[in-house]
Design an enzyme around this catalytic site. Structure first.
Site, mmCIF file in Angstrom:
data_model
loop_
_atom_site.group_PDB
_atom_site.id
_atom_site.type_symbol
_atom_site.label_atom_id
_atom_site.label_comp_id
_atom_site.label_asym_id
_atom_site.label_seq_id
_atom_site.Cartn_x
_atom_site.Cartn_y
_atom_site.Cartn_z
ATOM 1 N N CYS A 107 13.075 16.230 -54.554
ATOM 2 C CA CYS A 107 13.027 17.439 -55.379
ATOM 3 C C CYS A 107 14.210 18.306 -54.983
ATOM 4 C CB CYS A 107 11.697 18.165 -55.194
ATOM 5 S SG CYS A 107 11.411 18.717 -53.506
ATOM 6 N N HIS A 119 10.040 22.849 -8.621
ATOM 7 C CA HIS A 119 10.553 21.630 -9.257
ATOM 8 C C HIS A 119 10.135 20.425 -8.415
ATOM 9 C CE1 HIS A 119 13.293 18.660 -10.959
ATOM 10 N NE2 HIS A 119 13.465 19.500 -11.970
#
Length: 696
Positions: A31, A618
């Site tokens: 479209c 970490h």
């Protein structure tokens, strides 16, 4: 040399791969903004990979193995590129099915809760969508004529216009008048019957022969016309085959062709089962027309006109009796209708109103929604320029241009608004402001179907009310987005850190990918580019300010960052801190605060304390490459944690098997803003034992 991923050809190949390959595609259409796939197996789609592609604004999965990819204004070119790929030479592959397969599929689809809703709105949208170009073209012709009328060049509404302007009228009226035939063609094509039969049936009740009977002075025997004294309208009835047939002018009608084709599909497919296949071309269209033209003229046509008029009159009643409620309701519901494709019935009502009333009262307040949408996009554009977000700037620029000059909202919605949840509430405020202004100032009408863009402003009346409303909606949404950002504070810091890393990399100063990832995680608390380690120098200037003790996130041996085999941590780019070689995989919060960041892979966490200390934990080195395998995350971003709360359980053996160091690091990312950060290395500790002293 590899072709960049943003090249149309490469993007076409990536999309094909993402939907499961050419063999998984039954059909492909497009479209104005979307590629529309009918797939054999929707489960083969890699939605996450498609969403990550440059050039893809968003994806929408639907029932029945349908899948949409939003790409914006370049859709036609991209569609052509996909269809030109060697593997797509057949245009998709037919689905091989046995009778049992077909029956099983139909049973499965019938069990879907919302499949029928999807099918209904797909029918509506696919009947109108191919006409958007010509509808936009006709609306711009009207806009140009209206501008000339406003400037006094021509009286656009005069009854004695010259042949030139009568011809100009024909240029735009052609689309609206013959819209029923166009809709019938598209609707028939959607239901997989001969679209020309649908067009022919609708055209039969729009020929001069048929419409000529509407004239009471036509002199045609069997036609009687009466005037409704209350409404001042003329009603004509023709006696055909001895039966009364209500006559209507079907020009501009949309409900009639939609109803007619739905019935025609049943008749057409029924006739295909009756007649042998070798005579389908002759007898199926013949009997379809023979049956459906009278059914349409006698029953469906009047019923469709009645239904359309009834819906239009219902909304008209609300508009006349509670105009403020109506004007507020329309722009507030549109932001939820358009993404789902549920706005098509209202578009049909607009066309119906123009056909029956000569004007439409929905598009005026609808303009408040559109311009609030475009205003939010403008706010995103300004912020993307300020923060140097190249990709978002390009997306917002294209979406804003499509909106302001084309009246198309899908690029903004799918490319930006639905991706950032902070935008919708701010956009709705703009919708509300624009709707209130339209309602308080008496409403806005138009006598044309117009895409609500800058170019179609002249078709709305009164123009002053409309301009004030859409301007207020636009600038309200834009200001709210600019002032509060479309990203959260943490997300903004992370994106800016990624940008800084990318810019540094482009200058030849960039770090490896893992190091950039570390900077991104740390930036959830502070942009990595502004973090500088205070180191021992900060300790020398320690003051008597508030003290925060950081506990060990894991049990094990504590070492200084100098011994970490990672240049980012060792250089203190992410702040001062410690490293711990863990003896078990339980990782806990080192301090109480807000968990502002949780990496999806579970290897990194960011915590902000009430005192403003920003801590990064970490787990391992390069463990981002494990993609979460071996990490059992037990906390969520945004949660409040106490010191010692479990963050993640890590399979250390899995980390070692992946050949990554298990060293767990803890740094204070805003070290440069603090009086001192003092690590206590060279000791064996249990989780929670003090290992870093922070002074404000």
């Amino acid at each position: 040399m590899n072709t960049p991923a943003t090249e149309p050809r490469t993007l076409a190949e990536e999309i094909l791969r993402g939907v499961g390959g050419a063999g998984n595609i039954e059909s492909l259409t497009h479209c104005a903004t979307r590629l529309r796939f009918q797939l054999h197996d929707g489960g083969k789609v890699d939605k996450a990979a498609l969403d990550r592609l440059d050039g893809v604004m968003g994806t929408v999965a639907q029932s029945g193995d349908r899948f949409q990819i939003v790409v914006g204004g370049a859709v036609a070119n991209l569609y052509a590129k996909i269809m030109d790929l060697p593997s797509m030479s057949g245009g998709g592959t037919a689905r091989p099915k046995s009778d049992a397969d077909v029956k099983a599929e139909m049973r499965a689809r019938s069990r879907g809760r919302f499949a029928w809703v999807d099918n209904f709105f797909e029918y509506l949208s696919d009947s109108f969508r191919p006409l958007m170009g010509v509808l936009l073209g006709s609306s711009l012709i009207i806009a140009i004529a209206s501008v000339l009328d406003a400037l006094g060049v021509v009286d656009f509404r005069a009854a004695d216009k010259s042949a030139t302007w009568v011809f100009v009228d024909a240029m735009w009226r052609s689309v609206l008048y013959f819209l029923p035939i166009m809709v019938a063609y598209n609707a028939a094509k959607k239901l997989r019957i001969d679209p020309w039969v649908g067009a022919a049936v609708m055209a039969a009740v729009m020929t001069p022969n048929f419409t000529g009977m509407l004239n009471k002075d036509s002199g045609i025997p069997g036609v009687t016309c009466t005037t409704n004294q209350t409404l001042g309208t003329q009603e004509c009835v023709a006696h055909v085959f001895g039966l009364p047939m209500q006559l209507n002018d079907y020009g501009g009608q949309v409900f009639v062709p939609l109803l007619m084709v739905a019935v025609l599909a049943l008749v057409y497919k029924g006739l295909q089962r009756v007649f042998p296949e070798n005579v389908h071309m002759v007898f199926v269209p013949f009997f379809s027309m023979l049956i459906m033209i009278p059914v349409t003229a006698f029953l469906i046509g009047p019923l469709g006109v009645w239904a359309g008029n009834g819906l239009g009159e219902g909304l008209s009643w609300l508009n006349n009796n509670a105009p403020i409620v109506f004007a507020i309701m329309i722009p507030l519901i549109y932001p939820f209708l358009v993404p789902l494709g549920l706005h098509w019935p209202l578009n049909a009502l607009m066309l119906q109103n123009i056909s029956t009333l000569g004007y439409d009262f929905i598009q005026g307040p609808m303009g408040a929604w559109n311009f609030a949408c475009f205003g939010a996009t403008a706010g995103v554009l300004l912020l993307s320029v300020r923060h140097r977000e190249k990709e978002m700037r390009q997306t917002a620029t294209g979406a804003l241009a499509a909106g302001l000059f084309g009246g198309i909202s899908e690029p903004s919605l799918y490319g930006i608004h639905l991706r950032f949840k902070r935008i919708y509430p701010r956009m709705l405020v703009g919708c509300l402001v624009g709707g209130v202004i339209v309602g308080v100032m008496g409403g806005v009408d138009t006598n044309a179907f117009a895409f609500t863009s800058l170019l179609t402003i002249p078709v709305f009346d009164p123009k002053v009310t409309y301009v004030i409303a859409i301007a207020a909606a636009f600038f309200t949404s834009m200001a709210l987005v600019v002032l509060s950002d479309f990203r959260t504070k943490e997300d903004r810091a992370q994106v800016n850190a990624e940008r800084d890393a990318a810019e540094a990399d482009a200058r030849g100063e960039g770090a490896p990918a893992e190091e950039r990832e570390l900077a991104t995680v740390g930036a959830a608390s502070a942009a990595a580019g502004t973090v500088r380690a205070a180191g021992t120098g900060a300790s020398a200037t320690a003051t008597d300010g508030p003290v925060v003790q950081l506990g060990a996130p894991v049990s094990g041996r504590v070492t200084g960052l100098d011994e970490v085999p990672d240049p980012v941590f060792a250089s203190r780019a992410l702040g001062e801190g410690v490293a711990i070689e863990p003896v078990d995989g339980r990782v806990v919060a080192p301090v109480a605060g807000e968990l502002v960041t949780v990496a999806q892979t579970g290897h990194a966490f960011g915590i902000r304390t009430p005192e403003g200390v920003e801590v990064l934990v970490h787990v391992g080195i390069d463990t981002v490459k494990m993609k979460g395998e071996g990490f059992d995350v037990r906390a969520e971003s945004g949660a409040k944690v106490a010191a010692g709360d479990l963050l993640v359980e890590v399979d250390l053996d899995a980390v070692r098997a992946a050949k990554h160091p298990t060293l767990t690091l803890m740094t204070v990312t805003n070290t440069a803003d603090l009086a001192s950060v003092e690590p206590h290395a060279g000791q064996d500790v249990a989780a929670g034992a003090p290992v870093v002293t922070v002074r404000r």
